[in-house]
Design a protein around this motif. Structure first.
Motif, mmCIF file in Angstrom:
data_model
loop_
_atom_site.group_PDB
_atom_site.id
_atom_site.type_symbol
_atom_site.label_atom_id
_atom_site.label_comp_id
_atom_site.label_asym_id
_atom_site.label_seq_id
_atom_site.Cartn_x
_atom_site.Cartn_y
_atom_site.Cartn_z
ATOM 1 N N LEU A 46 -0.528 8.441 -5.705
ATOM 2 C CA LEU A 46 -1.026 9.551 -4.891
ATOM 3 C C LEU A 46 0.023 10.643 -4.751
ATOM 4 O O LEU A 46 -0.170 11.763 -5.236
ATOM 5 C CB LEU A 46 -1.454 9.049 -3.507
ATOM 6 C CG LEU A 46 -1.932 10.118 -2.515
ATOM 7 C CD1 LEU A 46 -3.160 10.841 -3.073
ATOM 8 C CD2 LEU A 46 -2.220 9.507 -1.148
ATOM 9 N N CYS A 106 2.719 9.155 -12.553
ATOM 10 C CA CYS A 106 1.916 8.137 -11.857
ATOM 11 C C CYS A 106 1.813 6.842 -12.663
ATOM 12 O O CYS A 106 0.794 6.153 -12.636
ATOM 13 C CB CYS A 106 0.522 8.671 -11.531
ATOM 14 S SG CYS A 106 -0.486 9.080 -12.960
ATOM 15 N N ILE A 108 0.843 -1.205 0.000
ATOM 16 C CA ILE A 108 0.000 0.000 0.000
ATOM 17 C C ILE A 108 0.873 1.248 0.000
ATOM 18 O O ILE A 108 0.541 2.259 -0.633
ATOM 19 C CB ILE A 108 -0.944 -0.002 1.217
ATOM 20 C CG1 ILE A 108 -1.985 -1.118 1.070
ATOM 21 C CG2 ILE A 108 -1.646 1.341 1.380
ATOM 22 C CD1 ILE A 108 -2.880 -1.292 2.272
ATOM 23 N N GLY A 109 2.026 1.171 0.675
ATOM 24 C CA GLY A 109 2.954 2.300 0.665
ATOM 25 C C GLY A 109 3.473 2.589 -0.729
ATOM 26 O O GLY A 109 3.543 3.759 -1.145
ATOM 27 N N SER A 142 0.680 4.079 -2.857
ATOM 28 C CA SER A 142 0.443 5.490 -2.527
ATOM 29 C C SER A 142 1.511 6.382 -3.154
ATOM 30 O O SER A 142 1.224 7.501 -3.600
ATOM 31 C CB SER A 142 0.416 5.682 -1.007
ATOM 32 O OG SER A 142 1.697 5.464 -0.434
#
Length: 238
Positions: free
Chosen positions: A163, A191, A155-156, A159
Motif C-alpha cells: 500500500l 511493491c 498487517i503493518g 501495508s
C-alpha cells in the motif's frame, strides 16, 4: 526508500509493534525483493528492455538493506556480533550488482564479446525465472503455510509493502520526466515481497527469524494478487 523508512517508524509506533522485532518490522517495511521476485516478474511482463531499470532499483535497494536494514535487524538481536564495513561492502557488491556494473562498462566502451560467450550468457539469463520460482517455492515451504497468521504486526508489514510503498512511488514518479517504462518498473519493484535475506540476517543476529520467515511467505503469496492489480494501474500511466 528513506521516506518509507521514516514512515515505518511512525507506523510501528502507531500500531505498537512488539519491541522484540520492531527493527525487523521497519526493515521489512521498506525493503523489496527486487531480484528473486522483482527481476523475473519484470522480465516476464516488460521483457529485457526493463532490465536496466530493474537493476537501478536493485542497486539502491540492496545498498540500503545491507546498511540501514541490517542495522535495524541487529538492534533486535541478542548477539553482539558486528557487521563490519568489509562484510557490508561484500554484501552490497554482490554477483548481480557486479554483473550489472561489468555490463555497463562493456556497453560504454563498446566492447563486443565473442558469440559463444553471448550465447552462453543468454542461456544462463533464461534460467533466471524458473530458478527464481524454485527458490521462492523452497522459501515458502521452509516457513510453513501453517505458521501464517494475520496479526497487527504482519498487517503493518503488508501495508508497507503493498500500500504505502507503491502509493509513495506513484506520487514521486508520476510528475517526473523519466521514461514511462522506468516509472512502471519502479512502481512494480516498490511493491515486491519482503527480501528473502531478512530471515537469514535475523537468524544471524538472533532476532525474530520466525516472524521474518512468515512475512516472506505472506508477502510472496500476496504478491500473486497484487501484481495483477498493479499492472492494471500502471498500464494507465502516461
Amino acid at each position: 526508500m528513506l521516506l518509507l523508512f521514516a514512515l515505518s517508524i511512525f507506523i510501528a509506533k502507531t500500531i505498537k509493534v512488539k519491541e522484540r522485532h520492531r527493527g525487523l518490522f521497519e526493515s521489512m517495511f521498506f525493503n523489496s525483493n527486487t531480484v528473486f521476485v522483482g527481476l523475473p516478474i519484470n522480465l516476464a511482463i516488460f521483457g529485457s528492455k526493463s532490465l536496466p531499470y530493474v537493476l537501478v532499483y536493485y542497486m539502491a535497494n540492496t545498498t540500503i538493506f545491507w546498511t540501514l536494514g541490517v542495522y535495524l535487524i541487529q538492534k533486535d538481536g541478542e548477539t553482539v556480533q558486528k557487521m563490519t564495513l568489509g562484510k557490508i561492502f561484500k554484501k552490497v557488491f554482490s554477483a548481480p550488482l557486479l554483473g550489472f556494473i561489468t555490463g555497463v562498462i562493456l556497453v560504454i566502451l563498446n566492447i563486443k564479446l565473442p558469440n559463444f560467450v553471448m550465447q552462453g550468457a543468454s542461456y544462463m539469463g533464461g534460467l533466471t525465472i524458473p530458478l527464481s520460482m524454485i527458490f521462492i517455492g523452497i522459501s515458502v515451504h521452509s516457513a510453513g503455510l501453517k505458521n501464517m497468521e494475520l496479526s497487527r504486526d504482519s498487517i503493518g508489514v503488508l501495508s508497507g509493502r503493498f500500500l504505502f510503498a507503491p502509493l509513495l512511488m506513484i506520487i514521486l514518479v508520476i510528475p517526473s520526466s523519466m521514461p514511462l517504462l522506468m516509472k512502471q518498473v519502479f512502481i512494480l519493484q516498490s511493491c515486491m515481497p519482503v527480501m528473502t535475506n531478512a530471515p537469514v540476517v535475523s537468524k544471524l543476529y538472533k532476532a525474530d527469524s520466525v516472524f521474518s520467515s512468515i512475512m516472506v511467505t505472506e508477502t510472496t503469496i500476496m504478491a500473486l494478487i497484487m501484481v495483477p492489480i498493479m499492472m492494471v494501474i500502471i498500464t494507465h500511466l502516461s
